[in-house]
Design a protein around this motif. Structure first.
Motif, PDB file in Angstrom:
ATOM      1  N   MET A   1       0.856  -1.174   0.000  1.00  0.00           N
ATOM      2  CA  MET A   1       0.000   0.000   0.000  1.00  0.00           C
ATOM      3  C   MET A   1       0.900   1.234   0.000  1.00  0.00           C
ATOM      4  O   MET A   1       1.933   1.268   0.655  1.00  0.00           O
ATOM      5  N   SER A   2       0.470   2.254  -0.714  1.00  0.00           N
ATOM      6  CA  SER A   2       1.285   3.460  -0.842  1.00  0.00           C
ATOM      7  C   SER A   2       1.289   4.282   0.443  1.00  0.00           C
ATOM      8  O   SER A   2       0.433   4.113   1.319  1.00  0.00           O
ATOM      9  N   GLU A   3       2.238   5.172   0.517  1.00  0.00           N
ATOM     10  CA  GLU A   3       2.348   6.054   1.674  1.00  0.00           C
ATOM     11  C   GLU A   3       1.110   6.950   1.800  1.00  0.00           C
ATOM     12  O   GLU A   3       0.624   7.204   2.901  1.00  0.00           O
ATOM     13  N   VAL A   4       0.592   7.399   0.674  1.00  0.00           N
ATOM     14  CA  VAL A   4      -0.614   8.238   0.680  1.00  0.00           C
ATOM     15  C   VAL A   4      -1.805   7.443   1.204  1.00  0.00           C
ATOM     16  O   VAL A   4      -2.567   7.926   2.044  1.00  0.00           O
ATOM     17  N   ALA A   5      -1.968   6.228   0.730  1.00  0.00           N
ATOM     18  CA  ALA A   5      -3.075   5.388   1.182  1.00  0.00           C
ATOM     19  C   ALA A   5      -2.969   5.129   2.675  1.00  0.00           C
ATOM     20  O   ALA A   5      -3.975   5.214   3.403  1.00  0.00           O
ATOM     21  N   ASN A   6      -1.779   4.821   3.142  1.00  0.00           N
ATOM     22  CA  ASN A   6      -1.585   4.595   4.583  1.00  0.00           C
ATOM     23  C   ASN A   6      -1.939   5.839   5.388  1.00  0.00           C
ATOM     24  O   ASN A   6      -2.563   5.745   6.443  1.00  0.00           O
ATOM     25  N   ALA A   7      -1.536   7.001   4.896  1.00  0.00           N
ATOM     26  CA  ALA A   7      -1.829   8.256   5.599  1.00  0.00           C
ATOM     27  C   ALA A   7      -3.333   8.529   5.625  1.00  0.00           C
ATOM     28  O   ALA A   7      -3.867   8.968   6.653  1.00  0.00           O
ATOM     29  N   LEU A   8      -4.001   8.273   4.511  1.00  0.00           N
ATOM     30  CA  LEU A   8      -5.448   8.497   4.470  1.00  0.00           C
ATOM     31  C   LEU A   8      -6.186   7.560   5.426  1.00  0.00           C
ATOM     32  O   LEU A   8      -7.107   7.978   6.141  1.00  0.00           O
ATOM     33  N   LEU A   9      -5.778   6.299   5.451  1.00  0.00           N
ATOM     34  CA  LEU A   9      -6.425   5.352   6.356  1.00  0.00           C
ATOM     35  C   LEU A   9      -6.116   5.682   7.820  1.00  0.00           C
ATOM     36  O   LEU A   9      -6.973   5.536   8.694  1.00  0.00           O
ATOM     37  N   ALA A  10      -4.915   6.167   8.079  1.00  0.00           N
ATOM     38  CA  ALA A  10      -4.574   6.591   9.439  1.00  0.00           C
ATOM     39  C   ALA A  10      -5.434   7.784   9.852  1.00  0.00           C
ATOM     40  O   ALA A  10      -5.873   7.877  11.006  1.00  0.00           O
ATOM     41  N   ARG A  11      -5.698   8.673   8.901  1.00  0.00           N
ATOM     42  CA  ARG A  11      -6.565   9.825   9.192  1.00  0.00           C
ATOM     43  C   ARG A  11      -7.978   9.363   9.527  1.00  0.00           C
ATOM     44  O   ARG A  11      -8.606   9.899  10.451  1.00  0.00           O
ATOM     45  N   VAL A  12      -8.470   8.376   8.790  1.00  0.00           N
ATOM     46  CA  VAL A  12      -9.812   7.848   9.076  1.00  0.00           C
ATOM     47  C   VAL A  12      -9.840   7.230  10.473  1.00  0.00           C
ATOM     48  O   VAL A  12     -10.758   7.490  11.256  1.00  0.00           O
ATOM     49  N   ARG A  13      -8.836   6.438  10.799  1.00  0.00           N
ATOM     50  CA  ARG A  13      -8.793   5.817  12.137  1.00  0.00           C
ATOM     51  C   ARG A  13      -8.729   6.872  13.234  1.00  0.00           C
ATOM     52  O   ARG A  13      -9.421   6.773  14.252  1.00  0.00           O
ATOM     53  N   ALA A  14      -7.909   7.898  13.040  1.00  0.00           N
ATOM     54  CA  ALA A  14      -7.789   8.963  14.040  1.00  0.00           C
ATOM     55  C   ALA A  14      -9.102   9.732  14.174  1.00  0.00           C
ATOM     56  O   ALA A  14      -9.502  10.091  15.287  1.00  0.00           O
ATOM     57  N   ALA A  15      -9.765   9.966  13.061  1.00  0.00           N
ATOM     58  CA  ALA A  15     -11.038  10.688  13.102  1.00  0.00           C
ATOM     59  C   ALA A  15     -12.092   9.873  13.832  1.00  0.00           C
ATOM     60  O   ALA A  15     -12.890  10.413  14.599  1.00  0.00           O
ATOM     61  N   ARG A  16     -12.104   8.561  13.606  1.00  0.00           N
ATOM     62  CA  ARG A  16     -13.047   7.698  14.324  1.00  0.00           C
ATOM     63  C   ARG A  16     -12.776   7.723  15.831  1.00  0.00           C
ATOM     64  O   ARG A  16     -13.699   7.786  16.636  1.00  0.00           O
ATOM     65  N   ALA A  17     -11.509   7.696  16.197  1.00  0.00           N
ATOM     66  CA  ALA A  17     -11.142   7.751  17.612  1.00  0.00           C
ATOM     67  C   ALA A  17     -11.560   9.084  18.218  1.00  0.00           C
ATOM     68  O   ALA A  17     -12.062   9.132  19.348  1.00  0.00           O
ATOM     69  N   GLY A  18     -11.374  10.155  17.468  1.00  0.00           N
ATOM     70  CA  GLY A  18     -11.790  11.477  17.952  1.00  0.00           C
ATOM     71  C   GLY A  18     -13.288  11.566  18.136  1.00  0.00           C
ATOM     72  O   GLY A  18     -13.775  12.148  19.123  1.00  0.00           O
ATOM     73  N   LEU A  19     -14.037  10.975  17.223  1.00  0.00           N
ATOM     74  CA  LEU A  19     -15.492  10.974  17.342  1.00  0.00           C
ATOM     75  C   LEU A  19     -15.927  10.152  18.551  1.00  0.00           C
ATOM     76  O   LEU A  19     -16.797  10.579  19.312  1.00  0.00           O
ATOM     77  N   THR A  20     -15.306   9.026  18.755  1.00  0.00           N
ATOM     78  CA  THR A  20     -15.630   8.193  19.914  1.00  0.00           C
ATOM     79  C   THR A  20     -15.373   8.959  21.216  1.00  0.00           C
ATOM     80  O   THR A  20     -16.198   8.950  22.126  1.00  0.00           O
ATOM     81  N   ALA A  21     -14.238   9.639  21.280  1.00  0.00           N
ATOM     82  CA  ALA A  21     -13.904  10.414  22.482  1.00  0.00           C
ATOM     83  C   ALA A  21     -14.899  11.547  22.699  1.00  0.00           C
ATOM     84  O   ALA A  21     -15.328  11.796  23.840  1.00  0.00           O
ATOM     85  N   ALA A  22     -15.281  12.223  21.636  1.00  0.00           N
ATOM     86  CA  ALA A  22     -16.241  13.324  21.761  1.00  0.00           C
ATOM     87  C   ALA A  22     -17.603  12.815  22.210  1.00  0.00           C
ATOM     88  O   ALA A  22     -18.277  13.448  23.030  1.00  0.00           O
ATOM     89  N   LEU A  23     -18.002  11.667  21.693  1.00  0.00           N
ATOM     90  CA  LEU A  23     -19.284  11.087  22.113  1.00  0.00           C
ATOM     91  C   LEU A  23     -19.256  10.698  23.585  1.00  0.00           C
ATOM     92  O   LEU A  23     -20.222  10.944  24.316  1.00  0.00           O
TER      93      LEU A  23
END
Length: 60
Positions: A1-23
């Motif tokens: 997987m490319s570096e860009v793809a890894n970064a995008l998926l990491a952003r999705v995971r971080a955003a999900r974690a942030g949403l969970t924390a906010a909830l």
């Protein structure tokens, strides 16, 4: 997987974690901000052909 793809998926995971924390904090403003970040991250990942559901980064 490319570096860009890894970064995008990491952003999705971080955003999900942030949403969970906010909830958990029951902070309506932070939930709205976190949901917007998650929506944007998922949109960008999908635009680049990434399947966020298949990688364990699915929404909701």
């Amino acid at each position: 997987m490319s570096e860009v793809a890894n970064a995008l998926l990491a952003r999705v995971r971080a955003a999900r974690a942030g949403l969970t924390a906010a909830l958990k904090a029951a902070d309506a403003y932070e939930v709205a901000v976190a949901q917007d970040e998650l929506d944007d991250a998922v949109r960008l990942a999908r635009r680049h052909g990434l399947d966020v559901e298949a990688t364990g980064t699915a929404e909701g």
